[in-house]
Design a protein around this motif. Structure first.
Motif: not given
Length: 165
Positions: A126, A133, A129, A155, A159
């Motif tokens: 989390r 972003d 990410n 990214k 993931n």
């Protein structure tokens, strides 16, 4: 850097979906190192040529590093860290020197800090990410398209990595 290098890296990252991070740890490490190496190549071409601007960006980066360390040391929840760091990202959009320092000199430090901050892979994912972003958004104004694509690829890499942990 040409886009064929990015396409090759994309293919390697996508192939990780069929790999097991515990069994293929070296493959994961090599691909991450390739992404970082490509980002460094691009960043090196964008570093300021004159000493005054170079020194200014490095001073800003030092302050940013202190700010980031404080956030990671002081807070223990993803939302708290993000809330603490948000003003740095917002300032980077307005103050281009600040934004360049953040992307050119501090980004990897932030990513490395996220990797060690949490034991829980969901929290790690989390935070990673959300930070990536923010970096992608900031880099869209400051960096070439190839760099932004590498951040998106990074990214995706994380993931895949954290979905298996």
């Amino acid at each position: 850097m040409n886009s064929s290098n990015i396409v090759q890296l994309e293919q390697k990252v996508e192939a990780l979906q069929t790999k097991n991070v515990n069994e293929d740890k070296q493959i994961f490490e090599n691909i991450e190192a390739d992404i970082v190496r490509k980002k460094i190549e691009i960043r090196n071409t964008l570093m300021p040529n004159n000493n005054q601007e170079d020194e200014r960006i490095k001073e800003i980066a030092n302050k940013l590093n202190e700010h980031i360390q404080t956030g990671f040391n002081k807070f223990s929840k993803v939302e708290e860290i993000l809330n603490y760091l948000e003003p740095a990202f917002q300032r980077g959009k307005v103050d281009k020197a600040y934004g360049r320092a953040l992307v050119l000199l501090v980004e990897n430090t932030m990513i490395e800090q996220v990797k060690i901050q949490f034991d829980n892979s969901k929290d790690k994912a989390r935070l990673m990410n959300a930070m990536l972003d923010k970096l992608i958004e900031l880099s869209s104004e400051l960096m070439p398209d190839d760099y932004r694509e590498l951040l998106k690829l990074e990214k995706r890499f994380f993931n895949i990595l954290y979905s298996q942990s």
